[in-house]
Design an enzyme around this catalytic site. Structure first.
Site, short mmCIF file in Angstrom:
data_model
loop_
_atom_site.label_atom_id
_atom_site.label_comp_id
_atom_site.label_asym_id
_atom_site.label_seq_id
_atom_site.Cartn_x
_atom_site.Cartn_y
_atom_site.Cartn_z
N MET A 30 -34.32 2.53 -44.78
CA MET A 30 -34.20 2.10 -46.18
C MET A 30 -35.35 1.15 -46.52
O MET A 30 -35.32 0.47 -47.55
CB MET A 30 -32.85 1.44 -46.43
CG MET A 30 -31.69 2.41 -46.20
SD MET A 30 -30.20 1.98 -47.11
CE MET A 30 -29.84 0.36 -46.44
N HIS A 37 -37.35 -1.26 -36.88
CA HIS A 37 -37.75 0.06 -37.39
C HIS A 37 -38.97 0.58 -36.62
O HIS A 37 -39.03 1.75 -36.26
CB HIS A 37 -38.14 -0.04 -38.87
CG HIS A 37 -37.02 -0.45 -39.79
ND1 HIS A 37 -37.03 -1.65 -40.47
CD2 HIS A 37 -35.88 0.18 -40.15
CE1 HIS A 37 -35.94 -1.74 -41.22
NE2 HIS A 37 -35.21 -0.65 -41.04
N ASP A 150 -26.84 -0.14 -35.41
CA ASP A 150 -25.81 0.48 -36.23
C ASP A 150 -25.10 1.53 -35.37
O ASP A 150 -25.25 2.74 -35.57
CB ASP A 150 -26.44 1.13 -37.46
CG ASP A 150 -27.19 0.09 -38.31
OD1 ASP A 150 -26.55 -0.55 -39.14
OD2 ASP A 150 -28.40 -0.08 -38.10
P1 AMP Z 1 -32.02 0.63 -42.19
O1 AMP Z 1 -33.38 0.57 -42.83
O2 AMP Z 1 -31.36 -0.70 -42.07
O3 AMP Z 1 -31.15 1.69 -42.78
O4 AMP Z 1 -32.27 1.08 -40.69
C1 AMP Z 1 -32.99 2.24 -40.38
C2 AMP Z 1 -32.88 2.50 -38.90
O5 AMP Z 1 -33.37 1.39 -38.17
C3 AMP Z 1 -31.43 2.73 -38.44
O6 AMP Z 1 -31.40 3.77 -37.47
C4 AMP Z 1 -31.08 1.39 -37.83
O7 AMP Z 1 -30.09 1.48 -36.83
C5 AMP Z 1 -32.41 0.99 -37.22
N1 AMP Z 1 -32.46 -0.46 -37.00
C6 AMP Z 1 -32.15 -1.44 -37.89
N2 AMP Z 1 -32.26 -2.65 -37.31
C7 AMP Z 1 -32.66 -2.43 -36.03
C8 AMP Z 1 -32.93 -3.29 -34.92
N3 AMP Z 1 -32.84 -4.62 -35.01
N4 AMP Z 1 -33.30 -2.71 -33.75
C9 AMP Z 1 -33.40 -1.35 -33.64
N5 AMP Z 1 -33.15 -0.50 -34.66
C10 AMP Z 1 -32.79 -1.03 -35.83
#
Ligand code: AMP
Length: 282
Positions: A30, A37, A150
């Site tokens: 997102m 990320h 997540d």
């Molecule tokens: P988001 O932008 O928050 O929807 O996250 C996108 C992807 O990044 C999802 O697969 C999340 O699980 C992963 N993600 C978010 N935070 C972390 C983190 N601290 N370490 C590893 N992966 C992450």
């Protein structure tokens, strides 16, 4: 790196990559990117010939009282970070491209979505699986990488991919943390300085729980209480849930044995943070 905004254009790019026998790795996000990320991008890059990252703040996965409008966005910064990582394509669609006004199809994974975050965010996972299914058919990846930060989302997507025969390998990558243990999250930017300091307690409480289990604790409620007490004592956060669940079903465990997931969600003001660890009971 190319920026693609339209689904048909994304599909055309994917068809061409596949015609050239390229393995496509995909990282959905997102945006408002951080090292978590980027770690997923590196995992994808190591296992594919071309990497696509998507940036889409998916309205379907936010509840009416949630933070869709204020979710942080900075496309120029994100783009620069992805260029640096050697990403080939950023898929960056508008909401109207993903959801035309007569859009009426939803993807729903049952059971796994009824616990943990699914209980406090009704409709959230339906939004997630619907958008990820759409992203999969736009990007046509061979593999897609999700973060174990997540954990429920990763499991739900794995189940959707299996149940709907998506021919895509789902890879789950480890959580990247700040030096004090706080899991990186785009939402951390909302925390006030004191809240940010206190938020490190979430991971410390999870580690404390792990220690209790290593020392022989077998009663889930005792561990839940220990985690909750620590959060109440050391932070101003309001606990949404603390749970010890089976790693495959996400149902509460009655006794601690084998591998279990300890997961929590805590509100700091309006900002909801989640974290989890996998624990192997000796
Ligand atoms: P988001 O932008 O928050 O929807 O996250 C996108 C992807 O990044 C999802 O697969 C999340 O699980 C992963 N993600 C978010 N935070 C972390 C983190 N601290 N370490 C590893 N992966 C992450």
């Amino acid at each position: 790196m190319v920026v693609i905004k339209h689904i048909t254009e994304m599909q055309a790019w994917a068809n061409q990559a596949r015609a050239g026998a390229k393995r496509i790795g995909f990282v959905p996000t997102m945006g408002y990117l951080h090292e978590g990320h980027l770690s997923l991008v590196r995992v994808a890059k190591a296992q594919s010939d071309a990497v696509v990252a998507s940036i889409f703040v998916n309205p379907l996965q936010f509840g009416p009282a949630e933070d869709l409008a204020r979710y942080p966005r900075d496309f120029d910064r994100d783009r620069a970070m992805l260029v640096k990582e050697g990403v080939d394509v950023v898929f960056y669609p508008e909401a109207a491209e993903m959801y035309p006004t007569d859009f009426t199809t939803l993807v729903q994974v049952s059971k796994l979505t009824e616990t943990l975050c699914g209980r406090s965010r009704p409709g959230h996972f339906q939004g997630v699986t619907t958008v990820v299914a759409k992203l999969f058919t736009a990007v046509k990846p061979h593999l897609a990488v999700f973060g174990s930060k997540d954990a429920q989302q990763a499991l739900v997507i794995k189940r959707m991919a299996r149940d709907l025969n998506f021919d895509i390998e789902i890879i789950i990558a480890p959580t990247i943390r700040e030096s004090d243990g706080l899991a990186l999250s785009s939402r951390n930017s909302f925390l006030k300085p004191l809240e940010r300091q206190q938020a490190a307690t979430l991971f410390r409480a999870l580690r404390h729980a792990e220690e209790l289990i290593a020392l022989g604790e077998r009663l889930p409620q005792k561990v839940i209480n220990a985690i909750s007490d620590m959060i109440v004592r050391e932070t101003s956060g309001a606990i949404d849930y603390v749970a010890l669940v089976d790693v495959n079903t996400l149902q509460d465990v009655k006794e601690i044995r084998g591998q279990i997931l300890i997961a929590l969600a805590v509100f700091f003001g309006k900002t909801r943070l989640i974290d989890n660890i996998l624990v192997q009971a000796p």
